[in-house]
Design an enzyme around this catalytic site. Structure first.
Site, mmCIF file in Angstrom:
data_model
loop_
_atom_site.group_PDB
_atom_site.id
_atom_site.type_symbol
_atom_site.label_atom_id
_atom_site.label_comp_id
_atom_site.label_asym_id
_atom_site.label_seq_id
_atom_site.Cartn_x
_atom_site.Cartn_y
_atom_site.Cartn_z
ATOM 1 N N HIS A 99 54.197 38.543 54.365
ATOM 2 C CA HIS A 99 53.438 38.074 53.182
ATOM 3 C C HIS A 99 51.903 38.250 52.998
ATOM 4 C CE1 HIS A 99 51.597 34.476 51.350
ATOM 5 N NE2 HIS A 99 52.825 34.115 50.758
ATOM 6 N N GLU A 167 55.764 38.425 45.017
ATOM 7 C CA GLU A 167 54.649 37.650 44.973
ATOM 8 C C GLU A 167 53.388 38.541 44.511
ATOM 9 O OE1 GLU A 167 54.828 33.594 47.526
ATOM 10 O OE2 GLU A 167 55.115 35.497 48.377
#
Length: 246
Positions: A99, A167
């Protein structure tokens, strides 16, 4: 097209008691929606401390239990880390890797991420590999960077199944997500650029919420949610919308 996915990471927002109450409420809501669980894969990624009890709550639901990270080694002198072998023993089926917060705040480099993907494969855990461009650019250039991130992450091992959480870093936590046209074009290019990956699920995250999935191209298999799914009813709403990916 893979079976669609609606996934949520609770990050470190909730206390343990609130996390477990979230799991109970979600379980109850899903039970009242006949056939929903047959048409969409639902995944919840609580913090590490909640995983054992969350596993007990969700064990008969077919809701996928995930983890927000895992160590790149299973055993050894790795203070503060959490073993993928132990996560697997608790029933964890998916682990978030790479992430933007792990890459930036905790300085995880490409080699570390690749080792974590290998650890996930070793423990029969599907990696939810997070990718994205740091700054807004052309869809073609963004897709090229994302494909490079994927190939780098697979340098040591290629799991049978991979979830990609696309993302764009600049959209995480933003008031508005990237435009559906921008996201769709990038994800189309990512899928086309990775023909060697037979089982690839692409999710969009980054300020994703209700209503977005219906605006995205069908090359995208679902959404990876954050704060917009902090209420179980909101998560359920997105899960229902995600069934349109069929």
């Amino acid at each position: 097209m893979n079976k669609p996915v609606a996934a949520v990471s609770l990050k470190m927002y909730f206390s343990q008691s609130r996390t477990l109450q979230y799991c109970r409420e979600l379980k109850s809501l899903i039970a009242s929606e006949e056939g929903l669980i047959d048409n969409v894969r639902l995944a919840i990624l609580p913090d590490f401390l909640a995983i054992p009890q969350a596993a007990e709550i969700l064990k008969d639901t077919n809701i996928i239990l995930g983890a927000q990270d895992l160590a790149y080694e299973d055993r050894g002198a790795f203070t503060g880390e959490v073993s993928g072998a132990d996560l697997a023993n608790f029933g964890v089926k998916v682990a978030e890797i790479g992430h933007a917060e792990r890459r930036t705040i905790f300085r995880e480099d490409d080699d570390m991420i690749a080792k974590k993907v290998a650890a996930a494969k070793r423990n029969n855990i599907t990696p939810l590999l997070c990718i994205g461009e740091p700054e807004k650019t052309s869809p073609k250039q963004a897709a090229k960077l994302c494909i490079q991130q994927v190939r780098s992450a697979l340098r040591y091992a290629t799991p049978t199944e991979i979830w990609l959480g696309y993302e764009p870093y600049w959209a995480i936590g933003a008031a508005q997500p990237a435009s559906p046209k921008y996201v769709s074009e990038i994800c189309q290019n990512i899928r086309e650029g990775l023909p060697e990956l037979a089982s690839l699920t692409i999710l969009y995250g980054g300020s994703a919420g209700p209503g977005l999935i219906t605006k995205l191209d069908n090359t995208i298999d679902g959404l990876f949610l954050g704060r917009f799914a902090h209420e179980p009813k909101a998560f359920l709403e997105v899960a229902k919308e995600t069934t349109t990916r069929k």
